[in-house]
Design a protein around this motif. Structure first.
Motif, PDB file in Angstrom:
ATOM      1  N   ALA A 124      28.180  83.336  34.295  1.00 33.39           N
ATOM      2  CA  ALA A 124      27.185  83.104  35.344  1.00 33.39           C
ATOM      3  C   ALA A 124      27.811  83.290  36.723  1.00 33.39           C
ATOM      4  CB  ALA A 124      26.611  81.698  35.212  1.00 33.39           C
ATOM      5  N   PRO A 125      27.089  83.869  37.673  1.00 31.24           N
ATOM      6  CA  PRO A 125      27.608  83.969  39.042  1.00 31.24           C
ATOM      7  C   PRO A 125      27.896  82.580  39.601  1.00 31.24           C
ATOM      8  CG  PRO A 125      25.648  85.348  38.768  1.00 31.24           C
ATOM      9  CD  PRO A 125      25.752  84.484  37.547  1.00 31.24           C
ATOM     10  N   SER A 126      28.957  82.476  40.391  1.00 36.02           N
ATOM     11  CA  SER A 126      29.261  81.211  41.049  1.00 36.02           C
ATOM     12  C   SER A 126      28.680  81.162  42.453  1.00 36.02           C
ATOM     13  CB  SER A 126      30.786  80.994  41.106  1.00 36.02           C
ATOM     14  OG  SER A 126      31.439  82.092  41.724  1.00 36.02           O
ATOM     15  N   ASP A 127      28.221  82.305  42.950  1.00 32.07           N
ATOM     16  CA  ASP A 127      27.578  82.366  44.263  1.00 32.07           C
ATOM     17  C   ASP A 127      26.842  83.696  44.362  1.00 32.07           C
ATOM     18  OD1 ASP A 127      26.782  81.529  46.717  1.00 32.07           O
ATOM     19  OD2 ASP A 127      28.675  81.931  47.746  1.00 32.07           O
ATOM     20  N   GLY A 128      25.875  83.755  45.258  1.00 34.33           N
ATOM     21  CA  GLY A 128      25.129  84.979  45.454  1.00 34.33           C
ATOM     22  C   GLY A 128      24.065  85.202  44.389  1.00 34.33           C
ATOM     23  N   TRP A 129      23.556  86.435  44.330  1.00 31.64           N
ATOM     24  CA  TRP A 129      22.449  86.746  43.424  1.00 31.64           C
ATOM     25  C   TRP A 129      22.713  88.044  42.670  1.00 31.64           C
ATOM     26  CZ3 TRP A 129      22.016  85.284  48.463  1.00 31.64           C
ATOM     27  CH2 TRP A 129      21.409  84.039  48.698  1.00 31.64           C
ATOM     28  N   LEU A 130      22.268  88.054  41.439  1.00 30.04           N
ATOM     29  CA  LEU A 130      22.244  89.264  40.616  1.00 30.04           C
ATOM     30  C   LEU A 130      20.832  89.383  40.078  1.00 30.04           C
ATOM     31  CD1 LEU A 130      23.341  91.650  38.988  1.00 30.04           C
ATOM     32  CD2 LEU A 130      24.161  90.021  37.276  1.00 30.04           C
ATOM     33  N   GLU A 131      20.173  90.505  40.405  1.00 33.79           N
ATOM     34  CA  GLU A 131      18.769  90.665  40.038  1.00 33.79           C
ATOM     35  C   GLU A 131      18.551  91.935  39.217  1.00 33.79           C
ATOM     36  OE1 GLU A 131      16.305  88.918  43.770  1.00 33.79           O
ATOM     37  OE2 GLU A 131      17.700  90.563  44.233  1.00 33.79           O
ATOM     38  N   PHE A 132      17.734  91.800  38.183  1.00 32.89           N
ATOM     39  CA  PHE A 132      17.261  92.929  37.386  1.00 32.89           C
ATOM     40  C   PHE A 132      15.762  93.050  37.638  1.00 32.89           C
ATOM     41  CE2 PHE A 132      21.097  91.560  35.326  1.00 32.89           C
ATOM     42  CZ  PHE A 132      21.673  92.705  34.789  1.00 32.89           C
ATOM     43  N   ASP A 143      16.029  87.110  39.177  1.00 30.66           N
ATOM     44  CA  ASP A 143      17.364  86.528  39.238  1.00 30.66           C
ATOM     45  C   ASP A 143      17.892  86.309  37.825  1.00 30.66           C
ATOM     46  OD1 ASP A 143      19.648  84.949  39.656  1.00 30.66           O
ATOM     47  OD2 ASP A 143      18.760  83.967  41.397  1.00 30.66           O
ATOM     48  N   ILE A 144      19.149  86.696  37.587  1.00 30.73           N
ATOM     49  CA  ILE A 144      19.744  86.545  36.256  1.00 30.73           C
ATOM     50  C   ILE A 144      19.807  85.078  35.845  1.00 30.73           C
ATOM     51  CG2 ILE A 144      22.145  86.382  37.028  1.00 30.73           C
ATOM     52  CD1 ILE A 144      22.933  88.056  34.586  1.00 30.73           C
ATOM     53  N   ALA A 145      19.804  84.166  36.816  1.00 25.47           N
ATOM     54  CA  ALA A 145      19.846  82.737  36.506  1.00 25.47           C
ATOM     55  C   ALA A 145      18.593  82.285  35.762  1.00 25.47           C
ATOM     56  CB  ALA A 145      20.014  81.926  37.787  1.00 25.47           C
ATOM     57  N   GLU A 146      17.522  83.064  35.817  1.00 25.13           N
ATOM     58  CA  GLU A 146      16.275  82.712  35.141  1.00 25.13           C
ATOM     59  C   GLU A 146      16.153  83.385  33.775  1.00 25.13           C
ATOM     60  OE1 GLU A 146      13.219  84.074  37.679  1.00 25.13           O
ATOM     61  OE2 GLU A 146      13.834  82.878  39.412  1.00 25.13           O
ATOM     62  N   LEU A 147      16.957  84.427  33.536  1.00 28.66           N
ATOM     63  CA  LEU A 147      16.753  85.279  32.366  1.00 28.66           C
ATOM     64  C   LEU A 147      17.484  84.767  31.134  1.00 28.66           C
ATOM     65  CD1 LEU A 147      17.123  88.753  34.108  1.00 28.66           C
ATOM     66  CD2 LEU A 147      15.000  87.654  33.371  1.00 28.66           C
ATOM     67  N   ASP A 148      16.820  84.846  30.001  1.00 26.91           N
ATOM     68  CA  ASP A 148      17.434  84.534  28.713  1.00 26.91           C
ATOM     69  C   ASP A 148      18.538  85.565  28.466  1.00 26.91           C
ATOM     70  OD1 ASP A 148      18.129  84.497  26.012  1.00 26.91           O
ATOM     71  OD2 ASP A 148      16.102  83.990  25.359  1.00 26.91           O
ATOM     72  N   PRO A 149      19.820  85.130  28.352  1.00 27.93           N
ATOM     73  CA  PRO A 149      20.918  86.096  28.227  1.00 27.93           C
ATOM     74  C   PRO A 149      20.836  86.957  26.968  1.00 27.93           C
ATOM     75  CG  PRO A 149      21.704  83.854  27.852  1.00 27.93           C
ATOM     76  CD  PRO A 149      20.314  83.750  28.379  1.00 27.93           C
ATOM     77  N   VAL A 150      20.307  86.414  25.887  1.00 24.64           N
ATOM     78  CA  VAL A 150      20.175  87.205  24.659  1.00 24.64           C
ATOM     79  C   VAL A 150      19.155  88.314  24.868  1.00 24.64           C
ATOM     80  CG1 VAL A 150      19.521  87.157  22.232  1.00 24.64           C
ATOM     81  CG2 VAL A 150      20.855  85.274  23.205  1.00 24.64           C
ATOM     82  N   GLN A 151      18.029  87.983  25.477  1.00 29.09           N
ATOM     83  CA  GLN A 151      17.011  88.988  25.768  1.00 29.09           C
ATOM     84  C   GLN A 151      17.519  90.015  26.770  1.00 29.09           C
ATOM     85  OE1 GLN A 151      13.937  89.336  24.430  1.00 29.09           O
ATOM     86  NE2 GLN A 151      14.311  87.623  23.036  1.00 29.09           N
ATOM     87  N   LEU A 152      18.297  89.541  27.753  1.00 28.60           N
ATOM     88  CA  LEU A 152      18.839  90.437  28.771  1.00 28.60           C
ATOM     89  C   LEU A 152      19.716  91.507  28.150  1.00 28.60           C
ATOM     90  CD1 LEU A 152      19.519  91.245  31.717  1.00 28.60           C
ATOM     91  CD2 LEU A 152      21.359  89.554  31.646  1.00 28.60           C
ATOM     92  N   ALA A 162      27.793  76.684  27.159  1.00 28.15           N
ATOM     93  CA  ALA A 162      26.506  76.706  26.475  1.00 28.15           C
ATOM     94  C   ALA A 162      25.456  77.359  27.360  1.00 28.15           C
ATOM     95  CB  ALA A 162      26.075  75.281  26.121  1.00 28.15           C
ATOM     96  N   VAL A 163      24.497  78.008  26.729  1.00 24.98           N
ATOM     97  CA  VAL A 163      23.436  78.674  27.472  1.00 24.98           C
ATOM     98  C   VAL A 163      22.493  77.634  28.075  1.00 24.98           C
ATOM     99  CG1 VAL A 163      21.457  80.231  27.288  1.00 24.98           C
ATOM    100  CG2 VAL A 163      23.559  80.715  26.019  1.00 24.98           C
ATOM    101  N   ASP A 164      22.151  77.817  29.336  1.00 27.81           N
ATOM    102  CA  ASP A 164      21.216  76.926  30.016  1.00 27.81           C
ATOM    103  C   ASP A 164      19.847  77.038  29.333  1.00 27.81           C
ATOM    104  OD1 ASP A 164      19.473  75.624  31.708  1.00 27.81           O
ATOM    105  OD2 ASP A 164      20.348  76.439  33.542  1.00 27.81           O
ATOM    106  N   PRO A 165      19.318  75.933  28.800  1.00 24.45           N
ATOM    107  CA  PRO A 165      18.027  75.996  28.102  1.00 24.45           C
ATOM    108  C   PRO A 165      16.869  76.400  29.007  1.00 24.45           C
ATOM    109  CG  PRO A 165      18.684  73.718  28.450  1.00 24.45           C
ATOM    110  CD  PRO A 165      19.863  74.565  28.824  1.00 24.45           C
ATOM    111  N   HIS A 166      17.079  76.317  30.321  1.00 22.35           N
ATOM    112  CA  HIS A 166      16.026  76.696  31.254  1.00 22.35           C
ATOM    113  C   HIS A 166      15.974  78.200  31.497  1.00 22.35           C
ATOM    114  CE1 HIS A 166      16.857  72.399  32.329  1.00 22.35           C
ATOM    115  NE2 HIS A 166      15.534  72.369  32.273  1.00 22.35           N
TER     116      HIS A 166
END
Length: 241
Positions: A70-78, A82-91, A2-6
């Motif tokens: 989702a990454p299990s370690d490290g960072w992916l940035e656009f 950080d992709i961990a903050e981004l809404d995946p649908v919007q991304l 499930a998509v993280d609501p945050h």
């Protein structure tokens, strides 16, 4: 999962910078990562070639870039986010993907292209023709009696292998995305056709960032930014420039 609501942040401008820092990804239920320690970056106009033997995580990396894993370690940035903050649908509005075996519908060339954009942003006749031209299909369209309304058969059976792949590539060219992901786009083509297809796609994407997954050594040789995911150990990756 499930998509993280945050994950609600959106990108307020076009993607101009992609950065991977010691990135790792692990599929749910797996006991080890598909890849790890991956660092690379790409900007608009860059081609980043991802190479490595089968099983080193090349397609998994594309799943992470698409926001599907989702990454299990490290960072992916656009653009530094950080992709961990981004809404995946919007991304995914900023990213387009052309898989190794793109599905072509038993319909017309026009219908196969129109799915690149939503109905309320449908491409015009000029845009459709331009995308086909950039993908290297000008002569084909000119020779067909029904032009864009020519039916191509199941999985494009009425087209040659090179024509099928060029048509598949034309779809991300029609999209509004700034990052194009190409997964082995020339895997089933002979050397001459593969080279011609890459030449056309290279010219057509000079205003975007491209991540190209390829097992062909000649693809890695012609681009200076090559991310090698390693062979069996998956312990490290290297970026050659």
């Amino acid at each position: 999962p499930a998509v993280d609501p945050h994950r609600t942040a959106t990108l307020d401008r076009q993607v101009t910078d992609l950065r991977l820092t010691r990135l790792a990804a692990t599929w749910p239920g797996a006991t080890s990562p598909a890849f790890e320690h991956v660092s690379a970056d790409a900007k608009r106009g860059d081609w980043l070639v991802v190479s490595g033997e089968s099983g080193t995580g090349k397609s998994t990396l594309l799943s992470v870039l698409l926001g599907q894993l989702a990454p299990s370690d490290g960072w992916l940035e656009f653009n530094g986010r950080d992709i961990a903050e981004l809404d995946p649908v919007q991304l995914r509005r900023h990213v387009s993907w052309c898989p190794q075996d793109s599905h072509l519908f038993d319909s017309t060339i026009r219908a196969n292209l129109l799915i690149a954009r939503s109905r309320d942003d449908a491409p015009s006749e000029t845009e459709l023709t331009e995308a086909l031209t950039r993908a290297g299909l000008t002569q084909l369209i000119a020779a067909l009696p029904d032009g864009l309304d020519t039916r191509i058969g199941s999985q494009g059976s009425h087209l040659s292998g090179g024509e099928r792949q060029r048509l598949a590539v034309a779809r991300p060219l029609l999209s509004r995305s700034e990052l194009v992901l190409l997964d082995e786009p020339t895997a089933h083509l002979d050397h001459a056709t593969a080279t011609a297809v890459l030449d056309d796609v290279l010219d057509a994407t000079d205003d975007r960032a491209v991540v190209l997954v390829s097992h062909r050594p000649e693809a890695a040789e012609r681009f200076h930014r090559v991310l090698d995911l390693g062979v069996a150990s998956k312990a490290a990756s290297t970026l050659k420039e």
